[in-house]
Design a protein around this motif. Sequence first.
Motif, PDB file in Angstrom:
ATOM      1  N   PHE B  89       0.928  -1.124  -0.122  1.00  0.00           N
ATOM      2  CA  PHE B  89       0.083   0.179  -0.125  1.00  0.00           C
ATOM      3  C   PHE B  89       0.757   1.218  -0.043  1.00  0.00           C
ATOM      4  O   PHE B  89       1.787   1.268   0.602  1.00  0.00           O
ATOM      5  CB  PHE B  89      -0.879   0.060   1.328  1.00  0.00           C
ATOM      6  N   LEU B  91       0.380   4.050   1.113  1.00  0.00           N
ATOM      7  CA  LEU B  91      -0.554   5.164   2.032  1.00  0.00           C
ATOM      8  C   LEU B  91       0.317   5.761   2.965  1.00  0.00           C
ATOM      9  O   LEU B  91       1.567   5.293   3.147  1.00  0.00           O
ATOM     10  CB  LEU B  91      -1.517   4.217   2.804  1.00  0.00           C
ATOM     11  N   GLU B  93       0.780   6.212   6.647  1.00  0.00           N
ATOM     12  CA  GLU B  93       0.235   5.688   7.850  1.00  0.00           C
ATOM     13  C   GLU B  93      -0.153   6.743   8.784  1.00  0.00           C
ATOM     14  O   GLU B  93      -1.133   6.459   9.490  1.00  0.00           O
ATOM     15  CB  GLU B  93       1.535   4.977   8.448  1.00  0.00           C
ATOM     16  N   VAL B  97      -7.505   9.137   6.937  1.00  0.00           N
ATOM     17  CA  VAL B  97      -8.122   8.325   5.598  1.00  0.00           C
ATOM     18  C   VAL B  97      -8.236   9.697   4.646  1.00  0.00           C
ATOM     19  O   VAL B  97      -8.141   9.673   3.622  1.00  0.00           O
ATOM     20  CB  VAL B  97      -9.084   7.639   6.051  1.00  0.00           C
ATOM     21  N   ASN B 100      -5.300  10.952   3.034  1.00  0.00           N
ATOM     22  CA  ASN B 100      -4.666   9.934   2.145  1.00  0.00           C
ATOM     23  C   ASN B 100      -5.677  10.186   0.685  1.00  0.00           C
ATOM     24  O   ASN B 100      -5.026  10.177  -0.314  1.00  0.00           O
ATOM     25  CB  ASN B 100      -4.828   8.488   2.827  1.00  0.00           C
ATOM     26  N   VAL B 135      -4.409   6.198   9.151  1.00  0.00           N
ATOM     27  CA  VAL B 135      -4.359   4.863   8.335  1.00  0.00           C
ATOM     28  C   VAL B 135      -3.745   3.558   9.138  1.00  0.00           C
ATOM     29  O   VAL B 135      -4.397   2.501   8.711  1.00  0.00           O
ATOM     30  CB  VAL B 135      -3.719   5.164   7.173  1.00  0.00           C
ATOM     31  N   LYS B 143      -7.456  -0.763   4.530  1.00  0.00           N
ATOM     32  CA  LYS B 143      -6.393  -0.116   3.697  1.00  0.00           C
ATOM     33  C   LYS B 143      -6.602  -0.055   2.376  1.00  0.00           C
ATOM     34  O   LYS B 143      -6.662   0.957   1.619  1.00  0.00           O
ATOM     35  CB  LYS B 143      -5.014  -0.455   4.353  1.00  0.00           C
ATOM     36  N   VAL B 146      -9.306   2.261   0.934  1.00  0.00           N
ATOM     37  CA  VAL B 146      -8.906   3.510   0.963  1.00  0.00           C
ATOM     38  C   VAL B 146      -8.170   3.747  -0.468  1.00  0.00           C
ATOM     39  O   VAL B 146      -8.381   4.620  -1.145  1.00  0.00           O
ATOM     40  CB  VAL B 146      -7.777   3.817   2.150  1.00  0.00           C
ATOM     41  N   GLU B 147      -7.254   2.688  -0.773  1.00  0.00           N
ATOM     42  CA  GLU B 147      -6.382   2.736  -1.928  1.00  0.00           C
ATOM     43  C   GLU B 147      -7.413   2.864  -3.092  1.00  0.00           C
ATOM     44  O   GLU B 147      -7.188   3.552  -4.187  1.00  0.00           O
ATOM     45  CB  GLU B 147      -5.529   1.609  -2.104  1.00  0.00           C
ATOM     46  N   ARG B 150      -9.131   5.981  -3.440  1.00  0.00           N
ATOM     47  CA  ARG B 150      -8.173   7.200  -3.776  1.00  0.00           C
ATOM     48  C   ARG B 150      -8.183   7.140  -5.290  1.00  0.00           C
ATOM     49  O   ARG B 150      -7.942   7.869  -5.955  1.00  0.00           O
ATOM     50  CB  ARG B 150      -7.027   6.702  -3.089  1.00  0.00           C
TER      51      ARG B 150
END
Lengths: 289, 500, 357
Positions: B89, B91, B93, B97, B100, B135, B143, B146-147, B150
């Motif tokens: 990921f 992201l 951390e 969220v 990100n 995150v 997670k 979230v990706e 995004r």
Amino acid sequence: MNLDFIIGILEIILIATTPLVFAAIGELVTEKSGVLNLGVEGMMLVGAVSAFVTLVISGSYFLAFLISIFSGILMSGMFAILVLYLMTNQIATGLALTIFGIGLSSMIGKKYIGTPIDGLSPWFFVLISFVIVFIVSYFFYKTKSGLILRAVGESHNAAHALGYNVIKVRFIAIIFGGSMCALAGSYISICYAPMWQEGMTAERGWIALAIVVFSTWKPERILIGAYIFGGVTILQMNLQALGIRIPGQFFNMAPYVATIIVLIFISSNKLRIKLSAPASLTIPFFKGK
Amino acid sequence: MGQFILDIQNISKSFPRVKANNKVSFGVKKNTVHAILGENGAGKSTFVKILYGLIKQDEGKIIYKNNELKISSPAEARKVGIGMIFQHFSLFESLTVRENLMLGIDDYISYKKLEIKIENLIQKYKLTLDLDAPVISLSSGQKQRVEIVRVLLQNPKILVMDEPTSVLSPQEVKSLFITLNALVKDETTILYITHKLEEVITICNSVTIMRDGEVIETSSIGSNTAKTLANKMLGKNLEEISKDFSAIKDQINFEVNNLSCKFNDPFFTDIINISFKVNKGEILGIAGVAGNGQTELMEILSGENLNIESGKILYNNKRIEKLNPQQRRNLSISFVPEDRLGHSAVPELSLNENTLLSRFYNNKFTKNGLIQKKILDDHTKSIINLFNVKCLDADSNASSLSGGNLQKYVIGREILSEPELLIISHPTWGIDAGAENFIRQSLIKLSKLGTSIIVISQDLEELIQISHKLSIIYNGTLSNTFNTDSIDIEKVGLLMGGGK
Amino acid sequence: MNFFLPSIVLRTQNSSSVNFLVPLIAIVFTLLTGSLIFSLLGFDPIYSLYTFFISPISSLYGFSELLVKATPLALIAIGLSYCFKNNIYNIGAEGQLTMGAIFGGGVAIYFYNVEGFWLLPLMLLAGVLGGSLWALIPALLKTKFNTNEILTSLMLVYVATFILDYLVVGPWKDPSGFSYPKSRPFNESARMPELFNGLRVHFGLVITLILIFISWFIFSKTIFGFQLKVSGLSIKAARFAGFNQNKLIISAFIICGGFAGLAGLGEVSGPIGLLYRDISPNYGFTAIIVAFLGRLHPIGIIFSSLIIALTYLGAEDAQIFLQIPSAVGFIFQGLLLFYLLGAELLINYKIQFGKIS
């Protein structure tokens, strides 16, 4: 002890703390992008001497500050090229910058030791120091660019993968830090103590670095940290002046000992440091990987 | 318009030591899930990086929607509608969220407007995400969500997913597949990078098979089976792995009783009341989705973390929970942690020096604090020879070895010291099939000699293949033990996702 | 197109020739930049460089002075290598040097009217003790409270300086020294013996060479040296190997402090012969550059300490003959470190032209 005396002390504290605020907020921005620059003291000295010499030569305060900030950009730019493009060890490079700055400032300023100048009123800069802290805070938490800067400091690989230009963001953050340090230096040589003397920044650059740790990398807390250190310094001077029968050297130690004590206090909570420090601080970014 | 949304023509890319892509050509049809299948090192990642603008090809071109694709950065890739979900990921951390998600939007619109845009998207896709949570506090499945959000924020036409299931539980994989099908209906083309055959059969419409930087074949899934895909992917048949239950002795070698460890740290998973036993000559597998306490358990078992809250660790009936890794090694316990670079080996040091990291009473690397260079050199040479480590010589830096060769070196180093107990984490993570097979065979061979082995892995297939018994770790707790010759995969899958 | 662009790639093996080459490149670039600065200031660059780097050591006395300056630099730098190898940034050697001078010098002042062969060894011990104790503070703060050793060790430099200042203007002031802030001069048996008559190079040099040899042995042949290196490169790998991180941090600090303290004692019992405020021209800080320039290798440090010592002598001569402030020495030191760090790229990475398949 009357009211005037207290107001007097408060005024002195404000005036004395302002350079710490400038240097620390500059370093904070640099560190937030993931770069530790230990050259603060060196950049402050070069900033101080270049402002002073420009003022003596040209008589223009504006030009003095301009040239000083330019010197900060040059010094930090040199650092940026080394750590960002040649991927040098940030700690050693920062130390080299400080050593270089000490030498360069004494060489430039040699002829000007003892030259008198008219100092500039510090109050405008005191005000500006607060404004800059709040601008940085707004920038970090309310703008996209600020978010990108924090993201780069958090994980340069993730930021790179998303297409952000890690090197560019860091370059700008380092340059900003350098300009702020130079501003802090020029404030010292033109407003705070209008003169030039070798090593006149008196370790404020190092204390600024400690203030950044104290702030746990949050801009507003820079003010709290800086005023604690500024306060301790001024208070010990005043206590000395009151003629308390303790040798002066022990008072002089106070700011340094206070720094150590505050560092112990802040750092002993390992988790807090881990959660608030930029995760990629001091780790070089190698694009080719 | 041709039938392809994406037409890859003769892409080549070389790195100093390898030709990562050699004249790669294939087409991807619109609104399909197209797999790129290949083992580690086949050149999949290189190709994906070129497509996403992270690196530039030496030769060849990509035709995207009938025009040549000319991009030099991920931002440009996103602008033309190519989105990417990374295997690890990408992201941040400690950011929330929301932050990100905002970083995935290229427009420089006001902070307020960004926030509104995100709220709307969350509403539209009915995604349950706490926008203000940092995150680090999320599970792997969250997670990944979230990706995905995004990437979706930019309305991609092509979505590239690099090994998307490697850190998901079987249940999370199912829900991911539902999302993917919905996306394809919504006019999205998905490029699905994987080395897992079953997933290709289940979710993909067509597949491009890569090997050694070249395309072996592109075809629709149609008549392909896991078996036929495997043969094309590997290009050779690997030695069949068979385990043997007869060598297990009826004698407990290693036992953990009611082990608990609290961290009070969002970066760590607390270990809660874990117990298990391993007999002499037995291989115990510990399965689970990443981030459920495997790393924490490994550090306690190796003695790198001695601050346990309660519980006992018994080795040949002797309590060892207070012993550090060196003291445990002196009792002939050996460890291989997950991370090769910087944990079980130091990348900047030579293989010779790395050998010295793992000192056993019987390998005599030091005497009165002095390093015995000759013994060390000989030992390293035998590791290189016996475990088929491809390297220049024993003075090569660990960082110069490929993942598979370094892993063979590390495991060889531990096995050659003839440990009575080997605790190993993710033995074949991210290495090529040949090395993977070799390592699995070596572990089985070692167990037949009477060594007890504990294998912690995310790869359920691997564990079923080599271990005698299996437990599942979820959120810091360990399930009962199952025999792997009579195992209910459905149930194991459920346990990995936290079900009962 | 790609053919002609240089690219940076990781090295697969440590190249020893590059290890030699890098400091050389740094020195050449520093000299070039230095002559540029001299010309900008209106001096003849050749004459300036000659004044700076050649004339100071063109006499036997000059060469002895070089060794006098190189002795503390090399001693502290070798001590710093223990820390830097372990990735601990002790930059407070100057304070540890001061404490060594205070402890050792204190012994000399206490026994100001007693002579004896035992006095100097006792002072040496006290010097080592003083430096080690002062270094122990940041070590314990780091291991117990997780504080940043860069800042704490540096702050302690200033604290030590004020302590010395207090002592020489207060309790230890020479009663017959008028108002000068200095102690009584040490007696003959409290002084480092000179190695040659009439030259200031002293027995400290021998001690330094012995300690450099011992350190070389420790770094290259013992498991302790290996432990320092591994935990400096990767803390996780060191934990995997079972090395005790805290113990290593504390040992490195104590050794480094001890060496710095010894250097401080060597100064006050050698060339200086008493205690006063300015016992060290920043040896403790400059040694950081010496250590890096010597690539943390004992042999390298011998050479780098000589080179940096030369910048001290050169700066003094430049001040006398060219009226250039002696701080120009710092500029050379800073530049040297910049170039060195920049050139280190060559150690970990190769610059490649064109491509190899």
